[in-house]
Design an enzyme around this catalytic site. Structure first.
Site, PDB file in Angstrom:
ATOM      1  N   GLU A  15       0.851  -1.181   0.000  1.00  0.00           N
ATOM      2  CA  GLU A  15       0.000   0.000   0.000  1.00  0.00           C
ATOM      3  C   GLU A  15       0.892   1.238   0.000  1.00  0.00           C
ATOM      4  O   GLU A  15       1.768   1.377   0.848  1.00  0.00           O
ATOM      5  CB  GLU A  15      -0.881   0.011   1.254  1.00  0.00           C
ATOM      6  CG  GLU A  15      -1.902  -1.101   1.282  1.00  0.00           C
ATOM      7  CD  GLU A  15      -2.940  -0.949   0.199  1.00  0.00           C
ATOM      8  OE1 GLU A  15      -3.339   0.191  -0.084  1.00  0.00           O
ATOM      9  OE2 GLU A  15      -3.347  -1.964  -0.382  1.00  0.00           O
ATOM     10  N   CYS A  62      -6.757   5.470   4.897  1.00  0.00           N
ATOM     11  CA  CYS A  62      -6.409   4.136   4.392  1.00  0.00           C
ATOM     12  C   CYS A  62      -7.660   3.389   3.947  1.00  0.00           C
ATOM     13  O   CYS A  62      -8.666   3.403   4.648  1.00  0.00           O
ATOM     14  CB  CYS A  62      -5.701   3.339   5.477  1.00  0.00           C
ATOM     15  SG  CYS A  62      -5.142   1.720   4.919  1.00  0.00           S
ATOM     16  N   CYS A  65      -7.308  -0.344   6.216  1.00  0.00           N
ATOM     17  CA  CYS A  65      -7.585  -0.364   7.658  1.00  0.00           C
ATOM     18  C   CYS A  65      -8.380   0.867   8.106  1.00  0.00           C
ATOM     19  O   CYS A  65      -8.043   1.480   9.128  1.00  0.00           O
ATOM     20  CB  CYS A  65      -6.313  -0.512   8.469  1.00  0.00           C
ATOM     21  SG  CYS A  65      -5.058   0.726   8.133  1.00  0.00           S
ATOM     22  N   HIS A  69      -8.718   3.427  12.002  1.00  0.00           N
ATOM     23  CA  HIS A  69      -8.679   4.890  12.130  1.00  0.00           C
ATOM     24  C   HIS A  69      -9.986   5.423  12.708  1.00  0.00           C
ATOM     25  O   HIS A  69      -9.986   6.355  13.518  1.00  0.00           O
ATOM     26  CB  HIS A  69      -8.389   5.529  10.768  1.00  0.00           C
ATOM     27  CG  HIS A  69      -6.949   5.415  10.355  1.00  0.00           C
ATOM     28  ND1 HIS A  69      -5.939   6.145  10.945  1.00  0.00           N
ATOM     29  CD2 HIS A  69      -6.350   4.634   9.429  1.00  0.00           C
ATOM     30  CE1 HIS A  69      -4.781   5.835  10.396  1.00  0.00           C
ATOM     31  NE2 HIS A  69      -4.997   4.914   9.463  1.00  0.00           N
ATOM     32  N   ARG A 429      -1.723  -3.699  11.135  1.00  0.00           N
ATOM     33  CA  ARG A 429      -0.274  -3.525  10.965  1.00  0.00           C
ATOM     34  C   ARG A 429       0.421  -3.048  12.225  1.00  0.00           C
ATOM     35  O   ARG A 429       1.637  -2.860  12.223  1.00  0.00           O
ATOM     36  CB  ARG A 429      -0.012  -2.557   9.816  1.00  0.00           C
ATOM     37  CG  ARG A 429      -0.433  -3.098   8.474  1.00  0.00           C
ATOM     38  CD  ARG A 429      -0.300  -2.042   7.402  1.00  0.00           C
ATOM     39  NE  ARG A 429      -0.659  -2.561   6.099  1.00  0.00           N
ATOM     40  CZ  ARG A 429      -1.911  -2.659   5.648  1.00  0.00           C
ATOM     41  NH1 ARG A 429      -2.922  -2.260   6.404  1.00  0.00           N
ATOM     42  NH2 ARG A 429      -2.157  -3.144   4.450  1.00  0.00           N
ATOM     43  N   SER A 452       2.791   1.941  10.225  1.00  0.00           N
ATOM     44  CA  SER A 452       3.909   1.918   9.277  1.00  0.00           C
ATOM     45  C   SER A 452       4.838   3.115   9.474  1.00  0.00           C
ATOM     46  O   SER A 452       5.969   3.096   8.966  1.00  0.00           O
ATOM     47  CB  SER A 452       3.393   1.860   7.830  1.00  0.00           C
ATOM     48  OG  SER A 452       2.828   0.592   7.570  1.00  0.00           O
ATOM     49  N   CYS A 496       2.221  -0.117   4.812  1.00  0.00           N
ATOM     50  CA  CYS A 496       1.135   0.743   4.326  1.00  0.00           C
ATOM     51  C   CYS A 496       1.655   2.177   4.363  1.00  0.00           C
ATOM     52  O   CYS A 496       1.508   2.878   5.362  1.00  0.00           O
ATOM     53  CB  CYS A 496      -0.126   0.614   5.159  1.00  0.00           C
ATOM     54  SG  CYS A 496      -1.454   1.646   4.490  1.00  0.00           S
ATOM     55  N   CYS A 499      -0.816   5.177   4.724  1.00  0.00           N
ATOM     56  CA  CYS A 499      -1.064   5.511   6.136  1.00  0.00           C
ATOM     57  C   CYS A 499       0.112   6.293   6.722  1.00  0.00           C
ATOM     58  O   CYS A 499      -0.065   7.289   7.428  1.00  0.00           O
ATOM     59  CB  CYS A 499      -1.236   4.234   6.955  1.00  0.00           C
ATOM     60  SG  CYS A 499      -2.935   3.705   7.212  1.00  0.00           S
TER      61      CYS A 499
END
Length: 502
Positions: A15, A62, A65, A69, A429, A452, A496, A499
């Site tokens: 991502e 994102c 996910c 959030h 993640r 990330s 990701c 993110c």
């Protein structure tokens, strides 16, 4: 031997936009740089808005996910307004989050990482009767005979490497790749049953959920969960064990910083299922949020700050900053980089004394043929993610049993004019935190510290490498493979970057 550079730009099947630079000497990586290559600015655009906008807007950070959030944002607003979510609301949120976990973990293994371990060309010689593989072969041959610039994408092109010649493994994994698309749809449908829609749910708001599901909806959720659970048990776990046996060298690469952080995962009616904390060489310690800072020494932002997230101003871009090389900030805990994600969650839970998780982890390592000291590794991260998916799917039945269709799922909400709050959640993640301050009833400041950003952070104030940069050090390199070993280590963290550069 002459020092060699290997650059992956962009790293594909992830991502977002990530570049990895490495310097190789004597067949090993001796230096690495992780570079996020774009800026988005969500924190700046949230300032001055109504706080209720935050869960809606931050979900757009994102597409994989968004649930994490939304929940982190709701929790931050609830803390700032002293709101207490009913037990039913906590459980229903957890069910939406856990459904999103299952689709994300399956996505990561089958559609983003597994192709690093599969000889895709085996498909062209398939002569069996499996209708899925026959369709796939027909499609691949058609692609190769077309004028497409990148035929057979996303299977091809690929880096050269040590892919196994075992047709049973290669064809079985490709069949599961296709089946995993349907299974992810099931997990998405589960999240949508309670979240209203997916991605970007409609029912998650500060105070709980706006939807109180009927018993039939919960049973629909359970039926779909059992199909996903069967796939995890019958395909995901066996395929992961097969990778462990075919690629034992990856239990010795990608160790990383060997420091782990978790905010604690999955709210239950009155507790959290997986405990919070940090683990490093001297053992487990409780989490202390006052020790978190975001550093910008090597980031394309004005100044060299070491700010706590609460009350911090939105970063000001400076693309020509001397010495900077990434659009990611560098989160640090007590001045040190920490790895977050499934491996961190399991290690923290086991070290904190969660006996069922510790026993499951030990049993899984035995089955995979891995020693405990090999858990911090490329293979260890994949193993932790697969085991976590299995444990979550099993626990979800318990959460479903606890939901009361007649009890409230939301608390009345009224915004305060001033206040501060933090919302912590574990995304698939890793550790995700949202920090908010309210001023005159609007958002005064908003900060997100996302998984990330922790894992792919650039060097900190003390020139210490981020977790992925550290994990790449010592990775054996075959120059004919064009960086495949580097890609395998990097993808084990499930990047990701969309993110990370929020």
């Amino acid at each position: 031997m002459v020092t060699q550079k290997i650059i992956l730009d962009p790293v594909t099947r992830i991502e977002g936009h990530l570049r990895i630079d490495t310097r190789v000497d004597n067949g090993q990586v001796i230096e690495a740089w992780s570079k996020g290559e774009m800026f988005r600015g969500f924190e700046a655009l949230l300032k001055g808005r109504d706080p209720l906008d935050a869960p809606v807007i931050t979900q757009r950070i994102c597409g994989v996910c968004p649930v994490s959030h939304a929940i982190a944002s709701c929790k931050a607003i609830e803390a700032a307004n002293d709101l207490r979510v009913p037990a039913n609301g906590r459980l229903l949120r957890t069910l939406v989050l856990s459904a999103n976990y299952l689709q994300s973990h399956i996505l990561h293994f089958y559609h983003l990482s597994a192709l690093d371990f599969v000889q895709v060309e085996a498909l062209l010689d398939y002569s069996g009767r499996d209708p899925v593989l026959l369709d796939l072969r027909h499609w691949a041959r058609g692609e190769l005979n077309s004028n497409r610039v990148l035929p057979v994408a996303p299977f091809l092109p690929k880096l050269p490497g040590d892919y196994p010649g075992n047709p049973e493994w290669n064809l079985g994994a490709l069949g599961h790749y296709v089946e995993a698309l349907d299974i992810r749809q099931e997990a998405h449908r589960m999240a949508a049953l309670l979240g209203g829609k997916i991605p970007h749910t409609a029912t998650l708001v500060p105070g709980g959920l706006t939807l109180l599901p009927e018993a039939a909806v919960l049973e629909d959720f359970r039926t779909r969960l059992r199909r996903v659970k069967r796939f995890i048990e019958n395909c995901y776990i066996p395929d992961l064990l097969r990778v462990a046996r075919l690629f034992p060298a990856y239990a010795e690469t990608g160790r990383g910083v060997e420091r782990y952080l978790s905010y604690g995962a999955f709210d239950e009616a009155d507790a959290v299922w997986m405990p919070a904390g940090v683990v490093k060489q001297d053992g487990y310690a409780p989490l202390d949020l006052s020790l978190i800072r975001e550093e910008t020494h090597a980031s394309f932002y004005r100044g060299n700050s070491q700010e706590p997230p609460q009350g911090a101003a939105a970063p000001v871009p400076q693309p020509d900053k001397p010495g900077a090389y990434s659009w990611l900030k560098a989160p640090r805990y007590d001045g040190l980089s920490y790895e977050v994600g499934p491996l961190a969650r399991l290690k923290v839970a086991a070290a904190a004394g969660h006996r069922p998780i510790a026993q499951a982890l030990a049993a899984f390592l035995r089955e995979a043929g891995l020693a405990e000291h090999q858990l911090p590794s490329t293979l260890g991260r994949h193993a932790a993610r697969a085991l976590e998916a299995q444990l979550i799917a099993e626990r979800m039945e318990h959460w479903l049993d606890q939901v009361d269709p007649a009890a409230p799922a939301i608390a009345p909400h009224q915004n305060r004019m001033t206040g501060t709050g933090v919302g912590l959640v574990e995304a698939p993640r890793g550790a995700l935190g949202h920090w908010i301050t309210l001023a005159a009833g609007r958002i005064g400041s908003y900060q997100c510290v996302v998984p990330s950003t922790w894992n792919f952070s650039p060097r900190g104030q003390g020139q210490d490498p981020g977790p992925v940069e550290a994990a790449l050090l010592g990775t054996p390199i075959n120059p004919d493979f064009k960086g495949l070993e580097v890609a395998r280590v990097v993808r084990s963290f499930d990047p990701c970057i969309a993110c990370a550069v929020h």
